[in-house]
Design an enzyme around this catalytic site. Structure first.
Site, PDB file in Angstrom:
ATOM      1  N   CYS A 135       0.874  -1.325  -0.121  1.00 11.11           N
ATOM      2  CA  CYS A 135      -0.048   0.005  -0.042  1.00 11.11           C
ATOM      3  C   CYS A 135       0.908   1.357  -0.098  1.00 11.11           C
ATOM      4  CB  CYS A 135      -0.864   0.096   1.259  1.00 11.11           C
ATOM      5  SG  CYS A 135      -1.888  -1.581   1.322  1.00 11.11           S
ATOM      6  N   ASP A 181     -10.056  -2.921  -6.411  1.00 13.66           N
ATOM      7  CA  ASP A 181      -9.124  -1.900  -5.228  1.00 13.66           C
ATOM      8  C   ASP A 181      -9.356  -0.584  -6.136  1.00 13.66           C
ATOM      9  OD1 ASP A 181      -7.157  -0.641  -4.473  1.00 13.66           O
ATOM     10  OD2 ASP A 181      -5.560  -2.314  -4.938  1.00 13.66           O
ATOM     11  N   HIS A 213      -8.061  -4.459  -2.158  1.00 19.77           N
ATOM     12  CA  HIS A 213      -7.103  -3.873  -1.533  1.00 19.77           C
ATOM     13  C   HIS A 213      -6.621  -4.300  -0.280  1.00 19.77           C
ATOM     14  CE1 HIS A 213      -4.228  -0.433  -1.362  1.00 19.77           C
ATOM     15  NE2 HIS A 213      -4.460  -0.314  -0.157  1.00 19.77           N
TER      16      HIS A 213
END
Length: 247
Positions: A135, A181, A213
């Protein structure tokens, strides 16, 4: 942008069970998680740049231990100085305010990354260094995938990566992406692929269905597709490092 800024999905996930095998030490003033391979060698190493949950989240420590079990000395620096977002934050937690006012940006994070790499390559004798970014951390894999810095990069569901940062990489990059995502959606995946196709670096992008995600570090392991995708994304990273680090 090659990926979008973080959103609430960046803090949602499942805490995994397990006992960390490494230890918290310091590189300069920065708390850092260290995990050593069985032979204690530091020649081949990985530095993990975390998501906004930080280094004390057990999941990332367990991932670091997995890399160590595969022969890589692994460190995880605290990019946030402890000022992290709790996993599954309560409804009244203002994530966007945290992103806008508290999230560290390159002027604060880059010196931590630089000091970590310098310590690894200097005092600890690292010869080949890979970067893993989950991330938020994906941005810093791209920023530091340069000669003499990171030799090889891997990122899962990256956020905050600019087009210029992706265009600036100088080494092999592997990407693990989720089907669902909003941070790294289909149009950003295609934009990233278009950029990488024009560059003279090895690259790989794997897309995993039935996951969202954060799956590579915060998946619900009770769900078979999520467990499979998390494990395969990790094996993707190990195979990439085995190819481009263990020379």
């Amino acid at each position: 942008m090659a990926s979008n800024p973080p959103g609430r999905c960046c803090a949602i996930g499942v805490k995994h069970e397990g006992e960390a095998q490494g230890e918290i030490k310091k590189i300069g003033d920065v708390r850092t998680y260290f995990s050593y391979p069985e032979n204690k060698s530091t020649q081949n190493a990985i530095v993990i740049f975390t998501d906004i949950l930080g280094i004390d989240f057990i999941n990332v420590q367990l991932v670091a231990d997995q890399f160590a079990a595969n022969g890589y000395f692994t460190v995880v620096p605290d990019l946030f100085n402890g000022n992290v977002v709790p996993v599954n934050p309560p409804a009244d937690f203002d994530l966007m305010k945290w992103v806008q006012t508290e999230m560290p940006h390159p002027p604060k994070v880059d010196p931590i990354v630089e000091a970590t790499i310098r310590h690894l390559r200097g005092e600890l004798g690292v010869k080949r260094l890979g970067g893993v970014g989950y991330c938020f951390g994906g941005k810093y894999v791209c920023r530091w995938l340069k000669e003499g810095k990171l030799d090889v990069g891997y990122t899962a569901h990256p956020s905050f990566v600019s087009t210029e940062e992706l265009e600036g990489i100088k080494g092999p990059l592997s990407i693990a992406a989720a089907e669902t995502d909003q941070i790294f959606p289909a149009e950003k995946r295609r934009e990233s692929e278009d950029i990488l196709q024009k560059m003279n670096v090895p690259y790989q992008m794997n897309l995993f269905s039935d996951v969202e995600h954060g799956f590579a570090v915060r998946a619900d392991l009770s769900k078979k597709p999520a467990k499979f995708a998390k494990e395969q994304a990790f094996l993707q990273a190990v195979a990439w490092f085995d190819e481009y680090i263990k020379q």
